[in-house]
Design a protein around this motif. Structure first.
Motif, PDB file in Angstrom:
ATOM      1  N   THR A  49       0.855  -1.182   0.000  1.00 18.47           N
ATOM      2  CA  THR A  49       0.000   0.000   0.000  1.00 18.47           C
ATOM      3  C   THR A  49       0.889   1.230   0.000  1.00 18.47           C
ATOM      4  O   THR A  49       1.815   1.342   0.802  1.00 18.47           O
ATOM      5  CB  THR A  49      -0.902   0.023   1.249  1.00 18.47           C
ATOM      6  OG1 THR A  49      -1.736  -1.140   1.236  1.00 18.47           O
ATOM      7  CG2 THR A  49      -1.769   1.266   1.277  1.00 18.47           C
ATOM      8  N   LEU A  50       0.605   2.145  -0.906  1.00 18.15           N
ATOM      9  CA  LEU A  50       1.340   3.394  -0.969  1.00 18.15           C
ATOM     10  C   LEU A  50       0.671   4.389  -0.033  1.00 18.15           C
ATOM     11  O   LEU A  50      -0.482   4.755  -0.257  1.00 18.15           O
ATOM     12  CB  LEU A  50       1.360   3.939  -2.406  1.00 18.15           C
ATOM     13  CG  LEU A  50       1.891   2.973  -3.466  1.00 18.15           C
ATOM     14  CD1 LEU A  50       1.771   3.591  -4.844  1.00 18.15           C
ATOM     15  CD2 LEU A  50       3.322   2.586  -3.154  1.00 18.15           C
ATOM     16  N   ASP A  55      -5.976   5.615  -0.923  1.00 21.02           N
ATOM     17  CA  ASP A  55      -7.386   5.749  -1.289  1.00 21.02           C
ATOM     18  C   ASP A  55      -7.643   5.520  -2.773  1.00 21.02           C
ATOM     19  O   ASP A  55      -8.783   5.588  -3.229  1.00 21.02           O
ATOM     20  CB  ASP A  55      -7.901   7.140  -0.908  1.00 21.02           C
ATOM     21  CG  ASP A  55      -7.900   7.364   0.591  1.00 21.02           C
ATOM     22  OD1 ASP A  55      -7.929   6.362   1.351  1.00 21.02           O
ATOM     23  OD2 ASP A  55      -7.866   8.529   1.020  1.00 21.02           O
ATOM     24  N   ILE A  56      -6.585   5.267  -3.522  1.00 23.97           N
ATOM     25  CA  ILE A  56      -6.723   5.028  -4.957  1.00 23.97           C
ATOM     26  C   ILE A  56      -6.633   3.527  -5.207  1.00 23.97           C
ATOM     27  O   ILE A  56      -5.761   2.844  -4.673  1.00 23.97           O
ATOM     28  CB  ILE A  56      -5.621   5.768  -5.745  1.00 23.97           C
ATOM     29  CG1 ILE A  56      -5.798   7.267  -5.591  1.00 23.97           C
ATOM     30  CG2 ILE A  56      -5.646   5.378  -7.210  1.00 23.97           C
ATOM     31  CD1 ILE A  56      -4.711   8.069  -6.260  1.00 23.97           C
ATOM     32  N   ASP A  57      -7.524   3.029  -6.026  1.00 30.27           N
ATOM     33  CA  ASP A  57      -7.524   1.622  -6.394  1.00 30.27           C
ATOM     34  C   ASP A  57      -6.180   1.252  -7.028  1.00 30.27           C
ATOM     35  O   ASP A  57      -5.638   2.007  -7.847  1.00 30.27           O
ATOM     36  CB  ASP A  57      -8.669   1.368  -7.379  1.00 30.27           C
ATOM     37  CG  ASP A  57      -8.721  -0.069  -7.830  1.00 30.27           C
ATOM     38  OD1 ASP A  57      -9.032  -0.941  -7.000  1.00 30.27           O
ATOM     39  OD2 ASP A  57      -8.417  -0.308  -9.028  1.00 30.27           O
ATOM     40  N   ALA A  58      -5.646   0.102  -6.638  1.00 34.34           N
ATOM     41  CA  ALA A  58      -4.335  -0.328  -7.147  1.00 34.34           C
ATOM     42  C   ALA A  58      -4.324  -0.425  -8.673  1.00 34.34           C
ATOM     43  O   ALA A  58      -3.338  -0.055  -9.313  1.00 34.34           O
ATOM     44  CB  ALA A  58      -3.934  -1.663  -6.526  1.00 34.34           C
ATOM     45  N   ALA A  59      -5.412  -0.900  -9.265  1.00 36.21           N
ATOM     46  CA  ALA A  59      -5.475  -1.002 -10.730  1.00 36.21           C
ATOM     47  C   ALA A  59      -5.424   0.384 -11.368  1.00 36.21           C
ATOM     48  O   ALA A  59      -4.794   0.564 -12.416  1.00 36.21           O
ATOM     49  CB  ALA A  59      -6.738  -1.743 -11.155  1.00 36.21           C
ATOM     50  N   LEU A  60      -6.061   1.348 -10.735  1.00 32.66           N
ATOM     51  CA  LEU A  60      -6.012   2.717 -11.247  1.00 32.66           C
ATOM     52  C   LEU A  60      -4.595   3.262 -11.140  1.00 32.66           C
ATOM     53  O   LEU A  60      -4.081   3.870 -12.085  1.00 32.66           O
ATOM     54  CB  LEU A  60      -6.986   3.616 -10.470  1.00 32.66           C
ATOM     55  CG  LEU A  60      -7.031   5.070 -10.920  1.00 32.66           C
ATOM     56  CD1 LEU A  60      -7.603   5.181 -12.323  1.00 32.66           C
ATOM     57  CD2 LEU A  60      -7.851   5.892  -9.940  1.00 32.66           C
ATOM     58  N   ALA A 103      -8.318  11.677  -3.627  1.00 32.99           N
ATOM     59  CA  ALA A 103      -8.486  10.535  -4.530  1.00 32.99           C
ATOM     60  C   ALA A 103      -9.575  10.808  -5.560  1.00 32.99           C
ATOM     61  O   ALA A 103      -9.441  10.413  -6.724  1.00 32.99           O
ATOM     62  CB  ALA A 103      -8.804   9.272  -3.732  1.00 32.99           C
ATOM     63  N   SER A 104     -10.641  11.501  -5.165  1.00 31.58           N
ATOM     64  CA  SER A 104     -11.736  11.780  -6.102  1.00 31.58           C
ATOM     65  C   SER A 104     -11.268  12.648  -7.262  1.00 31.58           C
ATOM     66  O   SER A 104     -11.746  12.508  -8.392  1.00 31.58           O
ATOM     67  CB  SER A 104     -12.901  12.455  -5.372  1.00 31.58           C
ATOM     68  OG  SER A 104     -12.474  13.677  -4.783  1.00 31.58           O
ATOM     69  N   VAL A 105     -10.319  13.541  -7.016  1.00 36.11           N
ATOM     70  CA  VAL A 105      -9.770  14.380  -8.080  1.00 36.11           C
ATOM     71  C   VAL A 105      -8.813  13.550  -8.940  1.00 36.11           C
ATOM     72  O   VAL A 105      -8.851  13.619 -10.174  1.00 36.11           O
ATOM     73  CB  VAL A 105      -9.048  15.620  -7.494  1.00 36.11           C
ATOM     74  CG1 VAL A 105      -8.306  16.389  -8.580  1.00 36.11           C
ATOM     75  CG2 VAL A 105     -10.038  16.513  -6.775  1.00 36.11           C
ATOM     76  N   LEU A 150       7.522  10.948  -1.968  1.00 37.81           N
ATOM     77  CA  LEU A 150       6.303  11.419  -2.637  1.00 37.81           C
ATOM     78  C   LEU A 150       5.181  10.387  -2.587  1.00 37.81           C
ATOM     79  O   LEU A 150       4.001  10.740  -2.671  1.00 37.81           O
ATOM     80  CB  LEU A 150       6.589  11.785  -4.090  1.00 37.81           C
ATOM     81  CG  LEU A 150       7.490  12.991  -4.332  1.00 37.81           C
ATOM     82  CD1 LEU A 150       7.725  13.189  -5.826  1.00 37.81           C
ATOM     83  CD2 LEU A 150       6.927  14.252  -3.699  1.00 37.81           C
ATOM     84  N   LEU A 151       5.543   9.129  -2.445  1.00 31.51           N
ATOM     85  CA  LEU A 151       4.553   8.063  -2.343  1.00 31.51           C
ATOM     86  C   LEU A 151       4.097   7.846  -0.908  1.00 31.51           C
ATOM     87  O   LEU A 151       3.160   7.080  -0.658  1.00 31.51           O
ATOM     88  CB  LEU A 151       5.111   6.765  -2.921  1.00 31.51           C
ATOM     89  CG  LEU A 151       5.527   6.838  -4.388  1.00 31.51           C
ATOM     90  CD1 LEU A 151       6.134   5.513  -4.836  1.00 31.51           C
ATOM     91  CD2 LEU A 151       4.370   7.243  -5.281  1.00 31.51           C
ATOM     92  N   GLY A 152       4.763   8.506   0.045  1.00 33.50           N
ATOM     93  CA  GLY A 152       4.348   8.444   1.441  1.00 33.50           C
ATOM     94  C   GLY A 152       5.255   7.652   2.351  1.00 33.50           C
ATOM     95  O   GLY A 152       4.964   7.502   3.537  1.00 33.50           O
ATOM     96  N   PHE A 153       6.352   7.151   1.841  1.00 35.61           N
ATOM     97  CA  PHE A 153       7.288   6.426   2.690  1.00 35.61           C
ATOM     98  C   PHE A 153       8.161   7.433   3.433  1.00 35.61           C
ATOM     99  O   PHE A 153       8.552   8.450   2.884  1.00 35.61           O
ATOM    100  CB  PHE A 153       8.138   5.456   1.864  1.00 35.61           C
ATOM    101  CG  PHE A 153       7.305   4.405   1.200  1.00 35.61           C
ATOM    102  CD1 PHE A 153       6.825   3.324   1.927  1.00 35.61           C
ATOM    103  CD2 PHE A 153       6.963   4.511  -0.141  1.00 35.61           C
ATOM    104  CE1 PHE A 153       6.027   2.363   1.324  1.00 35.61           C
ATOM    105  CE2 PHE A 153       6.166   3.560  -0.753  1.00 35.61           C
ATOM    106  CZ  PHE A 153       5.699   2.487  -0.016  1.00 35.61           C
TER     107      PHE A 153
END
Length: 184
Positions: A49-50, A55-60, A103-105, A150-153
């Protein structure tokens, strides 16, 4: 497959264009960053999980191209930015500013903006010399380090987080045929 669609490289006026051409050419940075994103994409497929994209679907995440801004600065501006962002009164090697869009944006956007990396070139030159590394090797390492931020790590959260981030960096650098930066 994850890939970097758009990379925008700019610099403060005090940075010479020849320096940008020598060390920060888009095609070179694109290769480094694409290797990093491909590696992370593989980990996402394995269930990673990033933190900033949870909140974004992994496939997206995997299907959308990514965008990144890189800004090269000098010691004076680097110090001011580090003081403003982190309350630390010195120029640091790299600062990471995640996009932090909801995530909605991001769902609606054709490209996922990762954010901006600010690199203080003079600090990288000094550190590379101190660590007996080539400047290109050190830039590669810190770009990967910055993208992970930038990915949150965040290696400053604790030992487990530091170990995870370092392992990602080592694995990505190996794909670039670069050595482990944490070995003496």
């Amino acid at each position: 497959m994850t890939y970097l669609n758009d990379i925008d490289i700019s610099s403060i006026d005090t940075i010479d264009d020849h320096l940008i051409d020598e060390f920060y050419r888009a095609e070179v940075l694109q290769n480094i960053l694409s290797k990093a994103l491909t590696y992370i994409d593989e980990r996402v497929k394995d269930g990673l999980t990033l933190p900033y994209f949870a909140d974004i679907d992994a496939a997206l995440w995997q299907s959308k191209p990514k965008a990144l801004d890189i800004y090269i600065t000098d010691m004076v501006e680097g110090k001011a930015l580090n003081l403003e962002a982190r309350g630390k009164d010195y120029a640091t090697n790299i600062l990471s500013y995640p996009s932090e869009l909801p995530a909605s944006v991001m769902d609606l956007m054709p490209t996922l903006p990762l954010g901006e990396l600010i690199i203080c070139h003079e600090v990288l030159v000094r550190e590379a010399s101190e660590q007996n590394k080539s400047l290109a090797q050190h830039i590669s390492h810190l770009l990967i380090h910055g993208v992970l931020h930038l990915l949150g790590f965040d290696h400053e959260l604790g030992q487990a987080e530091q170990d995870e981030m370092e392992q990602f960096e080592i694995a990505i650098l190996a794909r670039l045929d670069l050595p482990n930066p944490y070995l003496a």
